[in-house]
Write a protein that holds these residues in place. Structure first.
Motif, PDB file in Angstrom:
ATOM      1  N   ARG A  29       0.824  -1.220   0.000  1.00  0.00           N
ATOM      2  CA  ARG A  29       0.000   0.000   0.000  1.00  0.00           C
ATOM      3  C   ARG A  29       0.859   1.271   0.000  1.00  0.00           C
ATOM      4  O   ARG A  29       0.444   2.306   0.511  1.00  0.00           O
ATOM      5  CB  ARG A  29      -0.994  -0.013   1.163  1.00  0.00           C
ATOM      6  N   VAL A  30       2.058   1.174  -0.567  1.00  0.00           N
ATOM      7  CA  VAL A  30       2.900   2.342  -0.835  1.00  0.00           C
ATOM      8  C   VAL A  30       2.991   2.457  -2.358  1.00  0.00           C
ATOM      9  O   VAL A  30       3.799   1.763  -2.976  1.00  0.00           O
ATOM     10  CB  VAL A  30       4.305   2.207  -0.208  1.00  0.00           C
ATOM     11  N   PRO A  31       2.164   3.279  -2.985  1.00  0.00           N
ATOM     12  CA  PRO A  31       2.056   3.250  -4.451  1.00  0.00           C
ATOM     13  C   PRO A  31       3.340   3.619  -5.177  1.00  0.00           C
ATOM     14  O   PRO A  31       3.544   3.208  -6.314  1.00  0.00           O
ATOM     15  CB  PRO A  31       0.942   4.275  -4.739  1.00  0.00           C
ATOM     16  N   GLU A  32       4.215   4.387  -4.550  1.00  0.00           N
ATOM     17  CA  GLU A  32       5.443   4.804  -5.230  1.00  0.00           C
ATOM     18  C   GLU A  32       6.409   3.645  -5.492  1.00  0.00           C
ATOM     19  O   GLU A  32       7.201   3.687  -6.429  1.00  0.00           O
ATOM     20  CB  GLU A  32       6.176   5.870  -4.398  1.00  0.00           C
ATOM     21  N   ILE A  33       6.366   2.618  -4.645  1.00  0.00           N
ATOM     22  CA  ILE A  33       7.359   1.544  -4.732  1.00  0.00           C
ATOM     23  C   ILE A  33       6.846   0.455  -5.661  1.00  0.00           C
ATOM     24  O   ILE A  33       5.767  -0.102  -5.442  1.00  0.00           O
ATOM     25  CB  ILE A  33       7.677   0.982  -3.343  1.00  0.00           C
ATOM     26  N   SER A  84       7.832   6.234   3.805  1.00  0.00           N
ATOM     27  CA  SER A  84       8.491   5.267   2.931  1.00  0.00           C
ATOM     28  C   SER A  84       8.343   5.666   1.471  1.00  0.00           C
ATOM     29  O   SER A  84       9.292   5.579   0.680  1.00  0.00           O
ATOM     30  CB  SER A  84       7.915   3.857   3.156  1.00  0.00           C
ATOM     31  N   GLY A  85       7.145   6.119   1.102  1.00  0.00           N
ATOM     32  CA  GLY A  85       6.931   6.581  -0.262  1.00  0.00           C
ATOM     33  C   GLY A  85       7.755   7.811  -0.591  1.00  0.00           C
ATOM     34  O   GLY A  85       8.321   7.933  -1.688  1.00  0.00           O
ATOM     35  N   LEU A 144      14.898   8.886  -3.400  1.00  0.00           N
ATOM     36  CA  LEU A 144      15.946   8.007  -3.926  1.00  0.00           C
ATOM     37  C   LEU A 144      15.832   7.847  -5.444  1.00  0.00           C
ATOM     38  O   LEU A 144      16.850   7.686  -6.132  1.00  0.00           O
ATOM     39  CB  LEU A 144      15.864   6.637  -3.262  1.00  0.00           C
ATOM     40  N   SER A 145      14.622   7.894  -5.945  1.00  0.00           N
ATOM     41  CA  SER A 145      14.427   7.699  -7.385  1.00  0.00           C
ATOM     42  C   SER A 145      15.181   8.733  -8.204  1.00  0.00           C
ATOM     43  O   SER A 145      15.787   8.400  -9.233  1.00  0.00           O
ATOM     44  CB  SER A 145      12.934   7.746  -7.731  1.00  0.00           C
ATOM     45  N   VAL A 146      15.146   9.988  -7.744  1.00  0.00           N
ATOM     46  CA  VAL A 146      15.821  11.036  -8.513  1.00  0.00           C
ATOM     47  C   VAL A 146      17.287  11.185  -8.127  1.00  0.00           C
ATOM     48  O   VAL A 146      18.087  11.687  -8.919  1.00  0.00           O
ATOM     49  CB  VAL A 146      15.079  12.390  -8.363  1.00  0.00           C
TER      50      VAL A 146
END
Length: 580
Positions: free
Chosen positions: A497-501, A566-567, A573-575
């Motif tokens: 339920r963390v949509p970014e990951i 967490s998201g 971290l993604s960028v």
């Protein structure tokens, strides 16, 4: 992860032949009251499973009742499922236990007819040529995840089917009519691959590890492989060699070496550290302030030589232009300003890049916090230390207890393992002497009480991080086995339920929950755009100085805060680390 509720009316019993409910039989289940949304029900089911034992936990489902989501103990397979008196007796016993453990008030549990509950529905993907071999299902998993996108991929799992084969299912857990509509749409999209999509009642089987959302990490060839279970040694069948003594009450426990009993003063929360002001201003502030904050964040990104992608991301989300520690602190500050965190609550966070061995965020990281079930990996390390010394054995029985302790958060299994090692004082002494790097703030002073109210065991989030780091880097005995157990499918607050990951991210974690503590300590392995793995650790803990009265809503809200941080961490971290 939780499964949806598999109904027991005649039609559903026929659709799910692995249920022993007979067609036309009026089955009674136990419903646990107090939730409204699906997320609340799933969070509550995780907690109930810890208190009601492994047998009940394996049969907990979620279902809809009168427009709300509820947790259900599915009694389809018990000895007398159609006896309402037996179901009512179970509900009464469970309600009494939960009132003590969670300090709940009012109605807690009741017996209901299966016909009064609406089942949830999922979508199963099958090959039109009938090939349901293991290799075919594995290949189909990748096709479905790629074609239907991350919204489906993240909840795509493999469960045991009634025919003994593995079924590939999207755990949608939705209403029947809408699920059928979506299945029809998916059937059209997949026609060219000769795949079919079928709406089915949510099955009761557990997800298998290698195809669950906690398994199959990206670039698996570049990650340490999951070990096979060691062959069972018949000589271990009798371990431990001596019968264990009865579990003492908390009052009778010996004091730990050099550790004073926990007093009210010891347990009191430290004074919160200052938190950075939230970058995004409130709605009543001047709009020019928003533009100024955005401009400053973009300028900072450009001044530090960061690329255009980060500059744009900073413009879209000012938090991404800050150091990660400042971004997390600002986000948590926003929750305080909005009244979603109380003054009696304290939070602690740490994020650690395992690739560079650099701590990226460090907020109250050395403050001893209640550990709740996050104490269990420490017990596991101490147990494995004694195995390596040859003092105790690790065979079929202890392996089963280890899995129950970590995957199911079983308190009886935890106490069993502590007793084999020598009790809480012995566990702490082993860790303090041999693993001091991650036991500096550790206070392991009690068994897990029968009612689950464990408040005295404490550790810092830096301890949690260092323990996970040691397990990842093979710096503790039998680290390979510990990684396997920590990665078994189960509830978490860092990925699910963390949509970014994205789906495919490997998760090694342990949650902790009481009426005074909500936390998760986890090691996640994502993927860079190059396909290389990127491992990092994130730990978040919310602690309050008194027990929450609206327990389920408090846990649901604080778990949501951990998921949002967490998201945010993943976006940052993604960028900065070029995650895929």
């Amino acid at each position: 992860m939780l499964t949806g509720f598999a109904g027991t009316t005649a039609g559903l019993a026929a659709a799910l032949p692995w249920s022993t409910a007979r067609a036309g039989e009026d089955v009674f289940h136990v419903v646990y009251l107090g939730t409204h949304t699906r997320d609340e029900a799933e969070e509550y089911a995780d907690i109930l499973g810890m208190h009601l034992g492994e047998e009940v936990a394996a049969s907990l489902r979620i279902a809809r009742r009168d427009g709300s989501w509820v947790v259900v103990y599915d009694r389809s397979d018990v000895r007398r499922p159609s006896d309402p008196t037996t179901a009512a007796d179970v509900a009464t016993r469970h309600a009494a236990l939960l009132r003590r453990a969670l300090e709940l008030e009012g109605p807690v549990a009741e017996a209901v007819r299966a016909a009064d509950l609406a089942s949830t529905w999922d979508i199963r993907y099958v090959a039109r040529d009938g090939d349901e071999s293991e290799d075919a299902v594995s290949a189909r998993f990748d096709v479905i995840a790629s074609m239907l996108g991350p919204g489906v991929a993240k909840d795509l799992v493999v469960v045991p089917g009634p025919d003994g084969r593995q079924w590939l299912i999207w755990r949608r857990r939705g209403a029947a009519a809408r699920t059928r509509e979506i299945a029809d749409h998916h059937r059209t999209l997949l026609a060219g691959r000769r795949l079919d999509a079928l709406a089915v009642p949510s099955p009761t089987g557990e997800a298998t590890e290698d195809a669950s959302t906690r398994g199959a990490p990206v670039a698996p060839s570049k990650l340490p492989p999951l070990p096979e279970l060691p062959p069972e040694d018949p000589s271990l069948a009798g371990e431990p060699v001596a019968p264990l003594p009865p579990l003492p009450s908390v009052e009778d426990l010996p004091e730990d070496d050099g550790v004073a009993p926990m007093s009210e003063d010891t347990i009191a929360l430290p004074t919160p550290s200052s938190e950075a002001p939230l970058v995004a201003p409130s709605a009543d502030e001047d709009a020019s302030d928003v533009d100024e904050a955005l401009a400053d964040a973009v300028d900072d990104a450009q001044d530090t030589g960061l690329d255009a992608e980060l500059a744009q991301a900073t413009h879209d989300d000012p938090l991404l232009g800050m150091p990660l520690e400042d971004a997390i602190e600002a986000y948590v500050k926003g929750w305080r300003q909005d009244g979603r965190l109380e003054g009696i609550e304290k939070t602690a966070w740490i994020v650690h890049d395992l690739e560079t061995d650099e701590t990226l965020a460090d907020i109250n990281a050395d403050v001893p916090m209640q550990a709740a079930s996050m104490i269990k990996p420490y017990v596991a390390v101490a147990y494995m230390h004694e195995v390596a010394r040859g003092r105790i054995q690790y065979g079929p029985r202890s392996r089963d207890q280890m899995e129950k302790m970590i995957q199911r958060s079983d308190n009886d299994a935890t106490n069993w393992m502590m007793r084999v090692v020598g009790g809480p004082s012995a566990v702490q002494a082993i860790l303090k002497k041999h693993h001091a790097s991650f036991s500096r703030s550790l206070r392991l002073v009690e068994y897990i009480p029968v009612d689950g109210r464990t408040y005295a065991n404490r550790a810092s989030v830096r301890d949690h991080m260092r323990l996970l780091r040691a397990v990842w880097k093979d710096e503790v005995p039998h680290a390979k086995e510990l990684r396997r157990v920590l990665r078994l499918p189960g509830p978490d607050r860092l990925f699910h339920r963390v949509p970014e990951i994205p789906a495919g991210t490997a998760v090694y974690d342990k949650t902790g929950t009481t009426a005074m503590c909500c936390g998760d300590m986890g090691l996640l392995v994502g993927s860079r755009e190059t396909g290389d793995p990127f491992p990092y650790i994130i730990v978040g803990v919310v602690e309050r100085s008194s027990r929450a009265t609206a327990f389920t809503r408090w846990v649901r809200s604080r778990a949501d805060l951990i998921r949002r941080v967490s998201g945010l961490t993943w976006r940052w971290l993604s960028v900065r680390r070029n995650l895929a």
